[in-house]
Design a protein around this motif. Structure first.
Motif, short mmCIF file in Angstrom:
data_model
loop_
_atom_site.label_atom_id
_atom_site.label_comp_id
_atom_site.label_asym_id
_atom_site.label_seq_id
_atom_site.Cartn_x
_atom_site.Cartn_y
_atom_site.Cartn_z
N ARG A 169 6.77 5.50 -4.70
CA ARG A 169 6.14 4.69 -3.85
C ARG A 169 5.71 3.23 -4.43
N PRO A 170 6.52 2.28 -3.75
CA PRO A 170 6.29 0.93 -4.30
C PRO A 170 4.94 0.43 -4.18
N ASN A 171 4.38 -0.53 -4.85
CA ASN A 171 3.26 -1.02 -4.44
C ASN A 171 3.25 -1.61 -3.26
N ARG A 172 2.09 -1.44 -2.24
CA ARG A 172 1.98 -2.19 -1.24
C ARG A 172 2.14 -3.71 -1.21
N ALA A 173 1.46 -4.12 -2.25
CA ALA A 173 1.36 -5.67 -2.33
C ALA A 173 2.61 -6.36 -2.89
N LEU A 174 3.65 -5.97 -2.43
CA LEU A 174 4.95 -6.69 -2.86
C LEU A 174 5.13 -7.90 -2.45
N ASP A 175 5.80 -8.87 -3.30
CA ASP A 175 5.64 -10.18 -2.77
C ASP A 175 6.77 -10.46 -1.85
N ALA A 176 6.94 -11.64 -1.38
CA ALA A 176 8.16 -11.86 -0.32
C ALA A 176 9.25 -11.50 -0.68
N THR A 177 9.80 -12.06 -2.09
CA THR A 177 11.16 -11.52 -2.59
C THR A 177 11.38 -10.08 -2.71
N GLN A 178 10.35 -9.60 -3.13
CA GLN A 178 10.47 -7.84 -3.19
C GLN A 178 10.47 -7.45 -1.80
N LEU A 179 9.88 -7.71 -0.69
CA LEU A 179 9.85 -7.28 0.37
C LEU A 179 11.27 -7.62 1.11
N ALA A 225 3.20 -14.63 5.42
CA ALA A 225 2.01 -14.66 4.54
C ALA A 225 1.44 -16.24 4.71
N GLU A 226 2.11 -17.04 5.42
CA GLU A 226 1.65 -18.53 5.75
C GLU A 226 1.11 -18.51 7.29
N ARG A 251 8.24 -19.93 14.64
CA ARG A 251 8.89 -19.99 13.26
C ARG A 251 9.56 -18.82 12.89
N LEU A 252 9.01 -17.75 13.17
CA LEU A 252 10.01 -16.44 12.83
C LEU A 252 10.99 -16.03 13.61
N ARG A 253 11.23 -16.75 14.98
CA ARG A 253 12.38 -16.63 15.79
C ARG A 253 13.56 -17.64 15.20
N ALA A 254 13.16 -18.76 14.69
CA ALA A 254 13.94 -19.42 14.01
C ALA A 254 14.67 -18.91 12.76
N TYR A 301 1.93 -11.01 5.82
CA TYR A 301 0.72 -11.44 6.22
C TYR A 301 -0.38 -10.62 5.84
N ARG A 302 -0.23 -9.26 5.92
CA ARG A 302 -1.20 -8.09 5.29
C ARG A 302 -1.45 -8.45 3.70
N ASN A 303 -0.50 -8.48 3.12
CA ASN A 303 -0.56 -8.97 1.62
C ASN A 303 -1.29 -10.15 1.58
N ALA A 304 -1.09 -11.26 2.18
CA ALA A 304 -1.88 -12.48 1.81
C ALA A 304 -3.42 -12.24 2.31
N VAL A 305 -3.51 -11.69 3.57
CA VAL A 305 -5.16 -11.87 3.77
C VAL A 305 -6.06 -10.34 3.35
N GLY A 306 -5.06 -9.56 2.82
CA GLY A 306 -5.94 -8.21 2.38
C GLY A 306 -6.53 -7.36 3.15
N ILE A 307 -6.07 -7.28 4.32
CA ILE A 307 -6.50 -6.44 5.36
C ILE A 307 -5.81 -5.10 5.29
#
Length: 282
Positions: A10-20, A76-77, A83-86, A121-127
């Motif tokens: 199981r990969p680490n939940r806190a993967l960075d954006a590239t890994q995700l 994350a930002e 923006r997501l739609r674009a 987002y979840r990784n960035a804010v840690g919830i």
């Protein structure tokens, strides 16, 4: 030739954006490396599709990888739906350019892309909230109020038959992933603990049996959807992948779907999304 793809743990939940982004692309490829999936493209055959094969789907998955990473970074930002739609629109253009205008993964761009944004987002804010709940809370209202695609087959079927479709699924936090696919993954692993392909086959069957797949409505109308759901339900009723001869029964169902030109593309997208959530969830 199969696609040699495996994860060992199981990969680490806190993967960075590239890994995700890489992981989301991997989940799309794992969906391809699943046979027999009724009517769908796999590494074995093209199912009910004349315009695509496994190689094209893997090319599409590779093409989408950086866009999934961009969606994770945007999440994350704290990006809003515009923006997501674009980013999603740019991803679709890149996909169509790579596949010569064949729609390989439009649904996955939407659903898996939102899950990537939620993971970022979840990784960035840690919830500690589920990815589906975050999608619903952060972007649900904008998903429902945003522009409606008039050209996708799923959207046309949704309007014709009153099915909720991908937009409602996302706005509600992906109940088909959390309430159907994830329990199916867990149950299938108990019956086939050493065969992840079998686990994916049974999860796909469960989704076909229980989801109102607008791709099936488009191809087969209400009769086609009913046939598909009954076929998948019958497979599960006799034990699924835990019963002797399950591969032959699944292959027979696959061939019956092909004969009727049925392809549950929505269920395929949900399978890839479930694989993503299964390995990253709280």
């Amino acid at each position: 030739m199969t696609i040699a793809l495996r994860w060992q743990s199981r990969p680490n939940r806190a993967l960075d954006a590239t890994q995700l982004g890489h992981f989301a692309s991997l989940c799309l490829k794992l969906e391809v490396e699943t046979y027999p999936k009724p009517g769908l493209v796999s590494h074995v055959d093209n199912g009910a599709h004349r315009d695509m094969d496994a190689a094209l789907l893997c090319l599409s998955a590779e093409t989408l990888m950086p866009f999934f990473s961009e969606l994770a970074a945007a999440g994350a930002e704290g990006a809003g739906m515009n923006r997501l739609r674009a980013i999603g629109v740019a991803a679709e253009r890149a996909m169509l350019a790579a596949t010569q205008d064949i729609n390989t993964h439009r649904g996955a761009i939407f659903g898996l892309g939102l899950l990537c944004a939620a993971a970022g987002y979840r990784n960035a804010v840690g919830i500690r909230k589920s990815l589906g709940r975050l999608v619903s809370e952060r972007w649900g209202d904008d998903i429902l109020s945003g522009p409606v695609s008039l050209r996708s087959h799923g959207a046309v079927a949704s309007r014709r038959y009153g099915a909720g479709g991908a937009r409602a699924e996302a706005a509600e936090g992906f109940p088909s992933v959390y309430d159907i696919a994830l329990p199916a993954l867990q149950a299938a692993r108990e019956r086939a603990p050493h065969d992840e392909e079998a686990v994916r086959v049974e999860t796909c069957m469960r989704l076909i049996a229980e989801v109102t797949d607008t791709n099936l409505l488009h191809r087969g109308r209400a009769e086609g959807l009913r046939f598909a759901q009954e076929s998948a339900s019958s497979f599960l009723a006799v034990g699924g992948v835990g019963s002797p001869g399950w591969r032959r029964r699944a292959a027979d169902i696959h061939e019956a779907f092909v004969a009727r030109n049925l392809s549950p593309g929505g269920s395929a997208d949900l399978l890839a999304m479930a694989l993503f959530v299964d390995r990253l969830e709280v």
